[in-house]
Every structure is written in C-alpha cells, then in structure tokens.
Design a protein around this motif. Sequence first.
Motif, PDB file in Angstrom:
ATOM      1  N   PRO A 192       7.584   8.261  -6.126  1.00  0.00           N
ATOM      2  CA  PRO A 192       8.393   9.486  -6.128  1.00  0.00           C
ATOM      3  C   PRO A 192       8.227  10.400  -4.924  1.00  0.00           C
ATOM      4  CG  PRO A 192       7.519   9.091  -8.314  1.00  0.00           C
ATOM      5  CD  PRO A 192       6.870   8.092  -7.407  1.00  0.00           C
ATOM      6  N   LYS A 193       7.033  10.594  -4.449  1.00  0.00           N
ATOM      7  CA  LYS A 193       6.834  11.559  -3.362  1.00  0.00           C
ATOM      8  C   LYS A 193       7.281  11.031  -2.006  1.00  0.00           C
ATOM      9  CE  LYS A 193       3.362  14.356  -5.563  1.00  0.00           C
ATOM     10  NZ  LYS A 193       2.002  14.864  -5.575  1.00  0.00           N
ATOM     11  N   GLN A 194       7.557   9.725  -1.923  1.00  0.00           N
ATOM     12  CA  GLN A 194       8.064   9.168  -0.670  1.00  0.00           C
ATOM     13  C   GLN A 194       9.542   9.543  -0.572  1.00  0.00           C
ATOM     14  OE1 GLN A 194       7.196   5.020  -0.196  1.00  0.00           O
ATOM     15  NE2 GLN A 194       7.610   5.071   1.987  1.00  0.00           N
ATOM     16  N   LYS A 195       9.867  10.347   0.416  1.00  0.00           N
ATOM     17  CA  LYS A 195      11.221  10.867   0.541  1.00  0.00           C
ATOM     18  C   LYS A 195      12.207   9.751   0.875  1.00  0.00           C
ATOM     19  CE  LYS A 195       9.799  15.493   1.668  1.00  0.00           C
ATOM     20  NZ  LYS A 195       9.770  16.571   2.629  1.00  0.00           N
ATOM     21  N   PRO A 196      13.452   9.885   0.400  1.00  0.00           N
ATOM     22  CA  PRO A 196      14.459   8.855   0.661  1.00  0.00           C
ATOM     23  C   PRO A 196      14.681   8.558   2.138  1.00  0.00           C
ATOM     24  CG  PRO A 196      15.202  10.322  -1.056  1.00  0.00           C
ATOM     25  CD  PRO A 196      13.942  10.922  -0.502  1.00  0.00           C
ATOM     26  N   ASN A 197      14.494   9.548   3.013  1.00  0.00           N
ATOM     27  CA  ASN A 197      14.715   9.311   4.438  1.00  0.00           C
ATOM     28  C   ASN A 197      13.434   8.919   5.171  1.00  0.00           C
ATOM     29  OD1 ASN A 197      13.417  11.788   4.467  1.00  0.00           O
ATOM     30  ND2 ASN A 197      15.005  12.856   5.630  1.00  0.00           N
ATOM     31  N   ASP A 198      12.382   8.598   4.422  1.00  0.00           N
ATOM     32  CA  ASP A 198      11.145   8.099   5.023  1.00  0.00           C
ATOM     33  C   ASP A 198      11.485   6.846   5.834  1.00  0.00           C
ATOM     34  OD1 ASP A 198       8.783   6.101   4.922  1.00  0.00           O
ATOM     35  OD2 ASP A 198       7.823   7.976   4.301  1.00  0.00           O
ATOM     36  N   PRO A 199      10.939   6.711   7.038  1.00  0.00           N
ATOM     37  CA  PRO A 199      11.258   5.544   7.875  1.00  0.00           C
ATOM     38  C   PRO A 199      11.031   4.205   7.164  1.00  0.00           C
ATOM     39  CG  PRO A 199      10.079   7.159   9.172  1.00  0.00           C
ATOM     40  CD  PRO A 199      10.070   7.662   7.757  1.00  0.00           C
ATOM     41  N   GLU A 200      10.030   4.106   6.314  1.00  0.00           N
ATOM     42  CA  GLU A 200       9.778   2.851   5.597  1.00  0.00           C
ATOM     43  C   GLU A 200      10.951   2.488   4.687  1.00  0.00           C
ATOM     44  OE1 GLU A 200       6.473   0.791   2.613  1.00  0.00           O
ATOM     45  OE2 GLU A 200       6.254   2.903   3.144  1.00  0.00           O
ATOM     46  N   ILE A 201      11.524   3.482   4.016  1.00  0.00           N
ATOM     47  CA  ILE A 201      12.667   3.231   3.128  1.00  0.00           C
ATOM     48  C   ILE A 201      13.913   2.920   3.955  1.00  0.00           C
ATOM     49  CG2 ILE A 201      14.199   4.259   1.402  1.00  0.00           C
ATOM     50  CD1 ILE A 201      11.747   5.762   0.293  1.00  0.00           C
ATOM     51  N   VAL A 202      14.155   3.699   4.997  1.00  0.00           N
ATOM     52  CA  VAL A 202      15.329   3.468   5.848  1.00  0.00           C
ATOM     53  C   VAL A 202      15.266   2.066   6.466  1.00  0.00           C
ATOM     54  CG1 VAL A 202      16.522   4.222   7.951  1.00  0.00           C
ATOM     55  CG2 VAL A 202      15.717   5.919   6.290  1.00  0.00           C
ATOM     56  N   GLU A 203      14.098   1.676   6.968  1.00  0.00           N
ATOM     57  CA  GLU A 203      13.946   0.331   7.549  1.00  0.00           C
ATOM     58  C   GLU A 203      14.184  -0.749   6.508  1.00  0.00           C
ATOM     59  OE1 GLU A 203      10.109   0.213   9.502  1.00  0.00           O
ATOM     60  OE2 GLU A 203      10.651   1.933  10.770  1.00  0.00           O
ATOM     61  N   ALA A 204      13.721  -0.533   5.273  1.00  0.00           N
ATOM     62  CA  ALA A 204      13.927  -1.518   4.204  1.00  0.00           C
ATOM     63  C   ALA A 204      15.420  -1.635   3.872  1.00  0.00           C
ATOM     64  CB  ALA A 204      13.118  -1.136   2.976  1.00  0.00           C
ATOM     65  N   ILE A 205      16.126  -0.507   3.828  1.00  0.00           N
ATOM     66  CA  ILE A 205      17.572  -0.542   3.568  1.00  0.00           C
ATOM     67  C   ILE A 205      18.275  -1.306   4.675  1.00  0.00           C
ATOM     68  CG2 ILE A 205      19.674   0.870   3.483  1.00  0.00           C
ATOM     69  CD1 ILE A 205      17.898   3.066   2.131  1.00  0.00           C
ATOM     70  N   GLU A 206      17.974  -0.982   5.917  1.00  0.00           N
ATOM     71  CA  GLU A 206      18.639  -1.643   7.043  1.00  0.00           C
ATOM     72  C   GLU A 206      18.340  -3.135   7.061  1.00  0.00           C
ATOM     73  OE1 GLU A 206      17.734   0.676  10.529  1.00  0.00           O
ATOM     74  OE2 GLU A 206      19.116   2.266   9.925  1.00  0.00           O
ATOM     75  N   ALA A 207      17.106  -3.507   6.766  1.00  0.00           N
ATOM     76  CA  ALA A 207      16.747  -4.930   6.730  1.00  0.00           C
ATOM     77  C   ALA A 207      17.508  -5.648   5.620  1.00  0.00           C
ATOM     78  CB  ALA A 207      15.239  -5.094   6.546  1.00  0.00           C
ATOM     79  N   ALA A 208      17.616  -5.009   4.459  1.00  0.00           N
ATOM     80  CA  ALA A 208      18.334  -5.637   3.343  1.00  0.00           C
ATOM     81  C   ALA A 208      19.820  -5.770   3.637  1.00  0.00           C
ATOM     82  CB  ALA A 208      18.124  -4.811   2.061  1.00  0.00           C
ATOM     83  N   LEU A 209      20.382  -4.816   4.360  1.00  0.00           N
ATOM     84  CA  LEU A 209      21.805  -4.866   4.698  1.00  0.00           C
ATOM     85  C   LEU A 209      22.132  -5.956   5.703  1.00  0.00           C
ATOM     86  CD1 LEU A 209      22.601  -1.064   4.878  1.00  0.00           C
ATOM     87  CD2 LEU A 209      23.530  -2.702   3.235  1.00  0.00           C
ATOM     88  N   GLU A 221       5.892   6.501 -12.257  1.00  0.00           N
ATOM     89  CA  GLU A 221       4.965   7.631 -12.195  1.00  0.00           C
ATOM     90  C   GLU A 221       5.621   8.981 -12.483  1.00  0.00           C
ATOM     91  OE1 GLU A 221       3.146   7.454  -8.322  1.00  0.00           O
ATOM     92  OE2 GLU A 221       1.746   5.896  -8.966  1.00  0.00           O
ATOM     93  N   TRP A 222       6.860   9.165 -12.006  1.00  0.00           N
ATOM     94  CA  TRP A 222       7.508  10.468 -12.121  1.00  0.00           C
ATOM     95  C   TRP A 222       8.972  10.309 -11.775  1.00  0.00           C
ATOM     96  CZ3 TRP A 222       5.289  14.251 -14.594  1.00  0.00           C
ATOM     97  CH2 TRP A 222       5.816  15.544 -14.514  1.00  0.00           C
ATOM     98  N   ASN A 223       9.705  11.415 -11.830  1.00  0.00           N
ATOM     99  CA  ASN A 223      11.100  11.416 -11.398  1.00  0.00           C
ATOM    100  C   ASN A 223      11.182  11.037  -9.918  1.00  0.00           C
ATOM    101  OD1 ASN A 223      12.107  12.562 -13.906  1.00  0.00           O
ATOM    102  ND2 ASN A 223      11.101  14.445 -13.252  1.00  0.00           N
ATOM    103  N   PRO A 227      19.542   9.340 -14.731  1.00  0.00           N
ATOM    104  CA  PRO A 227      18.905  10.537 -15.259  1.00  0.00           C
ATOM    105  C   PRO A 227      17.879  10.198 -16.347  1.00  0.00           C
ATOM    106  CG  PRO A 227      21.292  10.783 -15.215  1.00  0.00           C
ATOM    107  CD  PRO A 227      20.988   9.349 -14.933  1.00  0.00           C
ATOM    108  N   CYS A 228      16.732  10.867 -16.271  1.00  0.00           N
ATOM    109  CA  CYS A 228      15.649  10.586 -17.201  1.00  0.00           C
ATOM    110  C   CYS A 228      14.977  11.894 -17.598  1.00  0.00           C
ATOM    111  CB  CYS A 228      14.638   9.641 -16.543  1.00  0.00           C
ATOM    112  SG  CYS A 228      13.218   9.277 -17.586  1.00  0.00           S
ATOM    113  N   ASN A 229      14.772  12.083 -18.897  1.00  0.00           N
ATOM    114  CA  ASN A 229      14.169  13.309 -19.419  1.00  0.00           C
ATOM    115  C   ASN A 229      12.744  13.069 -19.915  1.00  0.00           C
ATOM    116  OD1 ASN A 229      14.443  16.105 -19.988  1.00  0.00           O
ATOM    117  ND2 ASN A 229      14.739  15.647 -22.151  1.00  0.00           N
ATOM    118  N   GLN A 230      12.096  11.991 -19.464  1.00  0.00           N
ATOM    119  CA  GLN A 230      10.775  11.636 -19.969  1.00  0.00           C
ATOM    120  C   GLN A 230       9.624  12.393 -19.311  1.00  0.00           C
ATOM    121  OE1 GLN A 230      11.062   7.150 -19.849  1.00  0.00           O
ATOM    122  NE2 GLN A 230       9.994   7.463 -21.781  1.00  0.00           N
TER     123      GLN A 230
END
Length: 164
Positions: A145-162, A126-128, A65-68
Amino acid sequence: MTDSPVRSIPFTDAQGTEKTLDDLGADVVLVVNVASKCGLTPQYEQLEELQRLYADRGFSVVGFPCNQFFGQEPGSVEQILEFCSTTYGVTFPITDKVKVNGKNAADLYKELKQTPDAGGKAGRVEWNFEKFLVSPDGSVQRFRPKQKPNDPEIVEAIEAALTR
C-alpha cells in the motif's frame, strides 16, 4: 485474450454485472483495493495519471472498494463512484465493494494474495491501496500500500508488461 485463471475469475462491477479482467479489454491491469476515507486515498490521483498515460497502450487500473480496514470505505457504490469522479476525476473502472481478506474474500483476491511481494511475503492484504499488476499471460506482481502508484518500480513493471 488468455486462459489465465486469474484473468478469468469473475467479479461484480459497479453496475452489478459479472465481469473478468479479460472482459475489460486491457492487456495489463493494475488491481487496487481502494477506500475514500484513508490516509492513502490521495493515491487515486496517481492511479488516474497512470490510467490516462497508458490506457491507449492496453492498460487499465481497476479499483475494488473495500471497507475491511477501519471502515474507511463506508459509502454505497453510488457514493464511491461520485467521490472518485468529483474528487479525483477517476475514469478507470470501479467495482462493487469487496472483501479482500478472510473467508469471505472475493475469489479474485484469494488468488491474487498467493503472489508474494518483492520481499517474498504473500498472504493477507496489508491495507487499502495494495496493488497487483496482472500481465497478459496472467502473471502477477504485488506492490504494498505505501508504495505510490508512480513509484519507478511500478511504472517500470507496467511498461515491461505492456511490451510483452
């Protein structure tokens, strides 16, 4: 787990205990600065979906959590935990409030901010809801921030790291 500097930087959890990313028991961690009163707050829902989908494979989201940013996280840690639980059913760890920018930024964020995003830009958060994916070896990928957590780029990065 590792002797990676980023994975061994201490932070304070919501209960006031000092922890590190390695202490979480997850091989892959998505670090996110969160806020309850932000236009991006609905990302909590997708973050929780990722948590539920990948937790049994050694993954965890961690909310800082960040209040900045325009005072969008004004509550106490207890209020933040209550909001996350009742509004979005959050099961992933939430830490004590932190600063992510400036001279009083949390040590973990000082380190994470050195990582450039896909466009090659490092530096200030940049932001929350800026996201940092930390792999078992301590390597970091940064998502704005605006890249949603379920964006394919993020999901692919998680799967690759796992699968490393």
